[in-house]
Design a protein around this motif. Structure first.
Motif, PDB file in Angstrom:
ATOM      1  N   ALA A   1       0.794  -1.142  -0.057  1.00 25.43           N
ATOM      2  CA  ALA A   1      -0.108  -0.003   0.009  1.00 25.43           C
ATOM      3  C   ALA A   1       1.062   1.102  -0.191  1.00 25.43           C
ATOM      4  O   ALA A   1       1.679   1.509   0.842  1.00 25.43           O
ATOM      5  CB  ALA A   1      -0.891  -0.060   1.312  1.00 25.43           C
ATOM      6  N   PHE A   2       0.508   2.144  -1.037  1.00 25.73           N
ATOM      7  CA  PHE A   2       1.435   3.255  -1.147  1.00 25.73           C
ATOM      8  C   PHE A   2       0.608   4.668  -0.988  1.00 25.73           C
ATOM      9  O   PHE A   2      -0.621   4.792  -1.534  1.00 25.73           O
ATOM     10  CB  PHE A   2       2.292   3.315  -2.394  1.00 25.73           C
ATOM     11  N   ASP A   3       1.079   5.711  -0.502  1.00 27.54           N
ATOM     12  CA  ASP A   3       0.355   6.976  -0.276  1.00 27.54           C
ATOM     13  C   ASP A   3       0.273   7.776  -1.809  1.00 27.54           C
ATOM     14  O   ASP A   3       1.307   7.468  -2.322  1.00 27.54           O
ATOM     15  CB  ASP A   3       1.078   7.768   0.728  1.00 27.54           C
ATOM     16  N   ARG A   4      -0.804   7.989  -2.201  1.00 33.27           N
ATOM     17  CA  ARG A   4      -1.005   8.415  -3.629  1.00 33.27           C
ATOM     18  C   ARG A   4      -0.232   9.869  -3.693  1.00 33.27           C
ATOM     19  O   ARG A   4       0.251  10.118  -4.728  1.00 33.27           O
ATOM     20  CB  ARG A   4      -2.115   8.318  -4.152  1.00 33.27           C
ATOM     21  N   SER A   5      -0.433  10.338  -2.444  1.00 38.47           N
ATOM     22  CA  SER A   5       0.166  11.833  -2.697  1.00 38.47           C
ATOM     23  C   SER A   5       1.577  11.939  -2.769  1.00 38.47           C
ATOM     24  O   SER A   5       2.416  12.625  -3.255  1.00 38.47           O
ATOM     25  CB  SER A   5      -0.368  12.910  -1.589  1.00 38.47           C
ATOM     26  N   ALA A   6       2.323  11.069  -1.562  1.00 37.88           N
ATOM     27  CA  ALA A   6       3.643  11.083  -1.337  1.00 37.88           C
ATOM     28  C   ALA A   6       4.508  10.025  -2.199  1.00 37.88           C
ATOM     29  O   ALA A   6       5.824   9.997  -2.299  1.00 37.88           O
ATOM     30  CB  ALA A   6       4.037  11.029   0.331  1.00 37.88           C
ATOM     31  N   GLY A   7       3.990   8.900  -2.566  1.00 43.61           N
ATOM     32  CA  GLY A   7       4.467   7.717  -3.060  1.00 43.61           C
ATOM     33  C   GLY A   7       5.186   6.901  -2.160  1.00 43.61           C
ATOM     34  O   GLY A   7       5.818   5.858  -2.263  1.00 43.61           O
ATOM     35  N   GLU A   8       4.991   7.291  -0.899  1.00 45.76           N
ATOM     36  CA  GLU A   8       5.616   6.569   0.320  1.00 45.76           C
ATOM     37  C   GLU A   8       4.660   5.214   0.792  1.00 45.76           C
ATOM     38  O   GLU A   8       3.804   5.221   0.854  1.00 45.76           O
ATOM     39  CB  GLU A   8       5.939   7.186   1.319  1.00 45.76           C
ATOM     40  N   PRO A   9       5.341   4.096   1.383  1.00 42.13           N
ATOM     41  CA  PRO A   9       4.488   3.216   1.814  1.00 42.13           C
ATOM     42  C   PRO A   9       3.632   3.557   2.931  1.00 42.13           C
ATOM     43  O   PRO A   9       4.291   4.276   3.644  1.00 42.13           O
ATOM     44  CB  PRO A   9       5.730   1.840   2.337  1.00 42.13           C
ATOM     45  N   VAL A  10       2.522   2.946   2.991  1.00 41.98           N
ATOM     46  CA  VAL A  10       1.657   3.327   3.979  1.00 41.98           C
ATOM     47  C   VAL A  10       2.197   2.662   5.351  1.00 41.98           C
ATOM     48  O   VAL A  10       1.992   3.246   6.526  1.00 41.98           O
ATOM     49  CB  VAL A  10       0.305   3.150   3.715  1.00 41.98           C
ATOM     50  N   TRP A  11       2.207   1.432   5.240  1.00 43.23           N
ATOM     51  CA  TRP A  11       2.987   0.520   6.304  1.00 43.23           C
ATOM     52  C   TRP A  11       4.277   0.161   5.859  1.00 43.23           C
ATOM     53  O   TRP A  11       4.707   0.117   4.854  1.00 43.23           O
ATOM     54  CB  TRP A  11       1.950  -0.685   6.554  1.00 43.23           C
ATOM     55  N   PRO A  12       5.120  -0.234   6.914  1.00 41.05           N
ATOM     56  CA  PRO A  12       6.427  -0.493   6.707  1.00 41.05           C
ATOM     57  C   PRO A  12       6.655  -1.710   5.615  1.00 41.05           C
ATOM     58  O   PRO A  12       5.844  -2.530   5.799  1.00 41.05           O
ATOM     59  CB  PRO A  12       7.039  -0.947   8.122  1.00 41.05           C
ATOM     60  N   LEU A  13       7.855  -1.678   5.040  1.00 42.87           N
ATOM     61  CA  LEU A  13       7.983  -3.012   4.149  1.00 42.87           C
ATOM     62  C   LEU A  13       9.265  -3.544   4.900  1.00 42.87           C
ATOM     63  O   LEU A  13      10.169  -2.915   5.561  1.00 42.87           O
ATOM     64  CB  LEU A  13       8.320  -2.522   2.834  1.00 42.87           C
TER      65      LEU A  13
END
Length: 108
Positions: free
Chosen positions: A55-67
């Motif tokens: 899952a990735f934040d569509r605004s920032a491109g960062e993972p929503v939860w840790p990988l």
């Protein structure tokens, strides 16, 4: 905003051992759940062939939860140089996974 064709987590191409299943699915989540901040976050969820979901934040491109980086076996294909690890989701479980008991019947 993430362009859906490039929403693949780094290192998850064919050489990374994670094949993707179709296009990522856009959705919106509420931060903190019930009683949380109530902030709504637009995300993309991508399912891999092994059932893991990224899952990735569509605004920032960062993972929503840790990988988590997990070790993978080296490639034995001549000329192919795969990375030593691949990202794995830590929060979202596998899609459709059913725990199985010793007799092969669902245990949950």
């Amino acid at each position: 905003m993430i362009d859906p064709p490039t929403a693949t987590p780094p290192g998850c191409g064919a050489s990374g051992g994670v094949d993707l299943r179709g296009a990522p699915e856009p959705m919106t989540i509420t931060k903190g759940g019930p009683g949380g901040t109530g902030e709504r976050i637009p995300i993309l969820v991508q399912t891999a062939r092994h059932g893991g979901r990224f899952a990735f934040d569509r605004s920032a491109g960062e993972p929503v939860w840790p990988l988590e980086e997990k070790p993978v076996a080296a490639s034995d294909v001549p000329g192919q140089h795969a990375g030593p690890t691949r990202p794995a989701p830590t929060t979202l479980g596998a899609c459709g996974a059913t725990p199985m008991g010793a007799a092969g019947a669902p245990s949950a």
